[in-house]
Design a protein around this motif. Structure first.
Motif, PDB file in Angstrom:
ATOM      1  N   GLU A 406      60.073  10.351   8.387  1.00 53.53           N
ATOM      2  CA  GLU A 406      59.914   9.394   9.595  1.00 53.53           C
ATOM      3  C   GLU A 406      59.203   8.110   9.309  1.00 53.53           C
ATOM      4  OE1 GLU A 406      60.521  13.433  10.960  1.00 53.53           O
ATOM      5  OE2 GLU A 406      58.966  12.595  10.171  1.00 53.53           O
ATOM      6  N   ASP A 407      58.112   8.351   8.579  1.00 56.13           N
ATOM      7  CA  ASP A 407      57.121   7.273   8.416  1.00 56.13           C
ATOM      8  C   ASP A 407      57.234   6.628   6.938  1.00 56.13           C
ATOM      9  OD1 ASP A 407      56.368   7.423  11.128  1.00 56.13           O
ATOM     10  OD2 ASP A 407      54.764   8.493  10.391  1.00 56.13           O
ATOM     11  N   GLY A 408      58.016   7.356   5.864  1.00 57.28           N
ATOM     12  CA  GLY A 408      57.878   7.185   4.614  1.00 57.28           C
ATOM     13  C   GLY A 408      56.433   7.309   3.907  1.00 57.28           C
ATOM     14  N   LYS A 409      56.347   6.680   2.809  1.00 55.69           N
ATOM     15  CA  LYS A 409      55.009   6.737   2.264  1.00 55.69           C
ATOM     16  C   LYS A 409      53.949   6.340   2.839  1.00 55.69           C
ATOM     17  CE  LYS A 409      56.737   6.849  -2.517  1.00 55.69           C
ATOM     18  NZ  LYS A 409      56.830   6.555  -3.677  1.00 55.69           N
ATOM     19  N   ASN A 410      53.014   7.054   3.672  1.00 54.24           N
ATOM     20  CA  ASN A 410      51.875   6.588   4.242  1.00 54.24           C
ATOM     21  C   ASN A 410      50.820   7.700   4.427  1.00 54.24           C
ATOM     22  OD1 ASN A 410      50.067   5.277   6.165  1.00 54.24           O
ATOM     23  ND2 ASN A 410      51.268   5.985   8.231  1.00 54.24           N
ATOM     24  N   HIS A 411      49.871   7.432   3.404  1.00 54.32           N
ATOM     25  CA  HIS A 411      48.821   8.534   3.314  1.00 54.32           C
ATOM     26  C   HIS A 411      47.774   8.340   4.462  1.00 54.32           C
ATOM     27  CE1 HIS A 411      45.148  10.079   0.957  1.00 54.32           C
ATOM     28  NE2 HIS A 411      45.730  11.224   1.608  1.00 54.32           N
ATOM     29  N   TRP A 412      47.529   9.676   4.903  1.00 52.90           N
ATOM     30  CA  TRP A 412      46.195   9.612   5.864  1.00 52.90           C
ATOM     31  C   TRP A 412      46.027  11.229   5.797  1.00 52.90           C
ATOM     32  CZ3 TRP A 412      47.186  12.864  10.131  1.00 52.90           C
ATOM     33  CH2 TRP A 412      48.422  13.037  10.648  1.00 52.90           C
ATOM     34  N   ASN A 413      44.687  11.225   6.541  1.00 51.74           N
ATOM     35  CA  ASN A 413      44.270  12.816   6.357  1.00 51.74           C
ATOM     36  C   ASN A 413      43.047  13.121   7.519  1.00 51.74           C
ATOM     37  OD1 ASN A 413      42.148  10.889   4.894  1.00 51.74           O
ATOM     38  ND2 ASN A 413      40.938  12.636   5.061  1.00 51.74           N
ATOM     39  N   LYS A 414      43.184  14.302   8.025  1.00 58.97           N
ATOM     40  CA  LYS A 414      42.309  14.746   9.035  1.00 58.97           C
ATOM     41  C   LYS A 414      41.398  16.122   8.366  1.00 58.97           C
ATOM     42  CE  LYS A 414      43.965  14.979  13.304  1.00 58.97           C
ATOM     43  NZ  LYS A 414      44.758  15.420  14.260  1.00 58.97           N
ATOM     44  N   GLY A 415      40.377  15.970   8.570  1.00 58.14           N
ATOM     45  CA  GLY A 415      39.526  17.123   8.175  1.00 58.14           C
ATOM     46  C   GLY A 415      38.036  17.162   8.757  1.00 58.14           C
ATOM     47  N   GLY A 416      37.064  18.137   8.301  1.00 58.27           N
ATOM     48  CA  GLY A 416      35.901  18.344   8.585  1.00 58.27           C
ATOM     49  C   GLY A 416      35.062  19.102   7.579  1.00 58.27           C
ATOM     50  N   LYS A 417      33.694  19.198   7.962  1.00 61.18           N
ATOM     51  CA  LYS A 417      32.847  19.497   6.772  1.00 61.18           C
ATOM     52  C   LYS A 417      31.901  20.539   7.695  1.00 61.18           C
ATOM     53  CE  LYS A 417      29.270  17.252   5.644  1.00 61.18           C
ATOM     54  NZ  LYS A 417      28.231  16.518   5.113  1.00 61.18           N
ATOM     55  N   TRP A 418      31.633  21.881   7.466  1.00 57.67           N
ATOM     56  CA  TRP A 418      30.769  22.720   8.088  1.00 57.67           C
ATOM     57  C   TRP A 418      29.598  23.026   6.867  1.00 57.67           C
ATOM     58  CZ3 TRP A 418      29.973  28.265   6.792  1.00 57.67           C
ATOM     59  CH2 TRP A 418      28.920  28.812   7.600  1.00 57.67           C
ATOM     60  N   LYS A 419      28.533  23.108   7.610  1.00 57.49           N
ATOM     61  CA  LYS A 419      27.334  23.317   6.711  1.00 57.49           C
ATOM     62  C   LYS A 419      27.089  24.690   6.694  1.00 57.49           C
ATOM     63  CE  LYS A 419      24.017  21.019   4.320  1.00 57.49           C
ATOM     64  NZ  LYS A 419      24.312  19.975   3.386  1.00 57.49           N
ATOM     65  N   ALA A 420      26.841  25.228   5.696  1.00 54.53           N
ATOM     66  CA  ALA A 420      26.493  26.775   5.911  1.00 54.53           C
ATOM     67  C   ALA A 420      25.319  27.121   5.466  1.00 54.53           C
ATOM     68  CB  ALA A 420      27.400  27.607   4.789  1.00 54.53           C
ATOM     69  N   PRO A 421      24.462  28.224   6.010  1.00 49.52           N
ATOM     70  CA  PRO A 421      23.228  28.521   5.730  1.00 49.52           C
ATOM     71  C   PRO A 421      23.020  29.433   4.371  1.00 49.52           C
ATOM     72  CG  PRO A 421      24.112  30.428   7.209  1.00 49.52           C
ATOM     73  CD  PRO A 421      25.298  29.287   7.130  1.00 49.52           C
ATOM     74  N   PHE A 422      24.034  29.395   3.506  1.00 52.24           N
ATOM     75  CA  PHE A 422      24.164  30.027   2.152  1.00 52.24           C
ATOM     76  C   PHE A 422      25.043  29.342   1.347  1.00 52.24           C
ATOM     77  CE2 PHE A 422      27.375  31.924   5.152  1.00 52.24           C
ATOM     78  CZ  PHE A 422      28.565  31.451   4.516  1.00 52.24           C
ATOM     79  N   ARG A 423      24.504  29.573  -0.058  1.00 49.38           N
ATOM     80  CA  ARG A 423      24.973  28.842  -1.070  1.00 49.38           C
ATOM     81  C   ARG A 423      26.529  29.640  -1.481  1.00 49.38           C
ATOM     82  NH1 ARG A 423      24.318  27.176  -6.674  1.00 49.38           N
ATOM     83  NH2 ARG A 423      24.061  29.492  -7.117  1.00 49.38           N
ATOM     84  N   PHE A 424      27.601  28.841  -1.654  1.00 52.41           N
ATOM     85  CA  PHE A 424      28.857  29.496  -1.901  1.00 52.41           C
ATOM     86  C   PHE A 424      29.133  30.076  -3.027  1.00 52.41           C
ATOM     87  CE2 PHE A 424      29.910  26.816   1.856  1.00 52.41           C
ATOM     88  CZ  PHE A 424      30.564  27.725   2.807  1.00 52.41           C
ATOM     89  N   ALA A 425      28.008  29.899  -3.998  1.00 57.10           N
ATOM     90  CA  ALA A 425      28.252  30.499  -5.401  1.00 57.10           C
ATOM     91  C   ALA A 425      27.342  31.651  -5.580  1.00 57.10           C
ATOM     92  CB  ALA A 425      27.795  29.270  -6.326  1.00 57.10           C
TER      93      ALA A 425
END
Length: 532
Positions: A406-425
């Motif tokens: 419908e719109d052709g090339k048109n880059h956009w995004n939607k997202g979020g960040k959650w802060k964990a109480p632990f380190r993912f590694a």
């Protein structure tokens, strides 16, 4: 006689003494200033020039570029002092008001746009496609085509609460803007209140940069979340569900969703090698994010787990691929599913690598329909920086649209960040994605951390795991931290009546089939190094 509010010496000093990261000292959280070319702020009277009738004929940008928006006397909006409540002002557009601005930048390029807007009931009505802003490229048939720029009020003329409209664009015309109507036709005139506009001459690499600006605007203008809109958890997980059975998603152990296992995307990684019927041991369409080259030799199945390893070796041959990008010193890994999938519930248990190399689980594809139109979309379940300074606890989620029929090339995004109480590694955790025609939901340890309406992600995508050198965001992986490994214990997938849609998958075909240039190059590269 024109009245103009001249900025005070103190205000001038503050603007002249801009820090590297912020532009305002009148709010607790100011917007990121990197690349900010337009900053129109109705709360700053010294940026507004009015005529004898109190109409705003000039609106001056607070950014260093000093872009001005100008209106003729008969098209100038008025300033409403309490438009957003609690003394928050805005400029009121009533279907006959608009501004024209100076040119934004030289030549086409990227733009990231934020606009704070509301429409009271007495301003409802008019065109569905009312323009918040518009910039015609001088060649296309409308401001929706070619390299033109536009942002409307989401195809509705209804009353709406205060909200933040955004757009992320690339390769676009960056000449003068028109605020409040279609720049080419003069139609689609705006009815409602604009409080603030921020425009950057760059794209935002990750959502946390995007969210910083949104959070600033939301706090400043009292923008309240609507449960139908995007939501991201702002607190710890609390009580997590107990695992009763592996046959169901951790978040739905009572099977309220009527889920049934989907074997094509399920793997316990309990063999001696990667199952080639389900997975590619590299990304057939991408060499990797420079400077790290994706190598199959960095992919291993062992001890009932899938391992993706990043390495540092200054003796790696330097190679130039993908738009003259230079790969050197680092190598990494990527795994991609052989078949694409549309909708479902997907779950993995994994541990991020303990370095600044990213650990990512995502879905992506470039598909073509029967009419030859392209849909290029992406869902990032997570992008983690296990030992990236300042990112160790961040659970970064995103979803991108790069091109649609419908719109052709048109880059956009939607997202979020959650802060964990632990380190993912530090340990393994369970991560889930529920992708339906109506919504996209993200889970950590069986608890919902983000939801968003599914407005555009309706084409099949491939599942991917990888690790990248995201130096502009996570920093450079330190050689002493490498090799480091991103480990996945299993992948499980389910579908139900609402997500099993084979008829919707059939019209779409991948852009590339068969062996790719990337695959041929990677195989030869490893053969030359004796790694095959």
């Amino acid at each position: 006689m024109v009245k103009y509010f001249i900025s005070s010496v103190l205000a001038f000093f503050c603007v002249a003494s801009l820090s590297a990261t912020t532009l305002a000292d009148d709010t607790t959280h100011a917007p990121n200033s990197n690349g900010l070319i337009v900053w129109l702020d109705a709360s700053q009277p010294d940026t507004l020039k009015t005529d004898n009738n109190g109409r705003v004929v000039e609106w001056h940008s607070r950014s260093p570029a000093k872009v001005k928006a100008r209106a003729a006397a008969d098209s100038a909006p008025r300033l409403v002092g309490d438009a957003f409540g609690e003394g928050r002002p805005a400029l009121r557009f009533e279907g006959q008001h608009w501004f024209d601005t100076d040119a934004l930048a030289q030549g086409p390029g990227s733009l990231t746009i934020f606009i704070v807007f509301k429409r009271d009931a007495d301003l409802a009505g008019g065109s569905r496609w009312q323009r918040l802003l518009s910039a015609h490229d001088g060649q296309s048939k409308n401001d929706t085509k070619g390299k033109s720029v536009f942002r409307d009020t989401n195809g509705t003329a209804d009353a709406m609460r205060a909200r933040i409209f955004t757009a992320s664009l690339s390769g676009r015309h960056r000449g003068p803007l028109t605020l409040g109507r279609n720049q080419l036709s003069g139609n689609e005139r705006l009815q409602g209140d604009i409080a603030e506009i921020l425009i950057y001459d760059r794209g935002f690499l990750v959502d946390e940069q995007f969210a910083d600006v949104q959070n600033y605007l939301a706090a400043k203008w009292g923008v309240v979340e609507d449960p139908r809109d995007d939501w991201t958890r702002a607190r710890p997980l609390g009580e997590t569900p107990e695992r009763i059975t592996d046959k169901l998603p951790l978040s739905d152990q009572n099977n309220e969703g009527n889920w049934k296992r989907y074997p094509k995307m399920t793997d316990a990684f309990d063999g001696k090698r990667l199952n080639a019927k389900k997975w590619h041991d590299h990304n057939p369409n991408w060499y990797g994010r420079v400077p790290a080259l994706f190598l199959p030799s960095n992919v291993e199945v062992a001890d009932g787990e899938l391992h993706l390893t990043m390495r540092y070796d200054p003796d790696y041959p330097k190679v130039t691929q993908y738009r003259d990008s230079l790969y050197e010193n680092y190598s990494s890994a990527s795994v991609r599913s052989v078949e694409p999938v549309l909708y479902g519930y997907f779950e993995i248990e994994s541990k991020a690598m303990d370095s600044a190399g990213s650990s990512a689980w995502w879905f992506s594809s470039s598909m073509r329909n029967a009419q030859g139109k392209t849909s290029r979309t992406e869902i990032d379940v997570f992008e983690l920086g296990g030992k990236a300074i300042g990112h160790e606890y961040n659970y970064n989620m995103n979803a991108h649209i790069f091109e649609t029929p419908e719109d052709g090339k048109n880059h956009w995004n939607k997202g979020g960040k959650w802060k964990a109480p632990f380190r993912f590694a530090d340990d393994y955790h369970v991560f889930g994605l529920e992708w339906t025609p109506e919504h996209i939901k993200y889970y950590v340890n069986g608890v919902l951390v983000r939801r968003m309406p599914n407005t555009h992600w309706h084409t099949p995508q491939y599942m991917l795991f990888d690790s990248e050198t995201m130096t502009n965001w996570l920093g450079w992986p330190e050689p002493e931290d490498l090799p480091s490994t991103f480990s996945i214990r299993y992948v499980r997938a389910w579908k139900n009546a609402g997500t099993y849609k084979p008829a919707l998958e059939k019209p779409w075909r991948p852009h590339r089939t068969g062996e790719t240039d990337v695959t041929r190059f990677i195989r030869q590269y490893e053969k030359d190094l004796g790694l095959d």
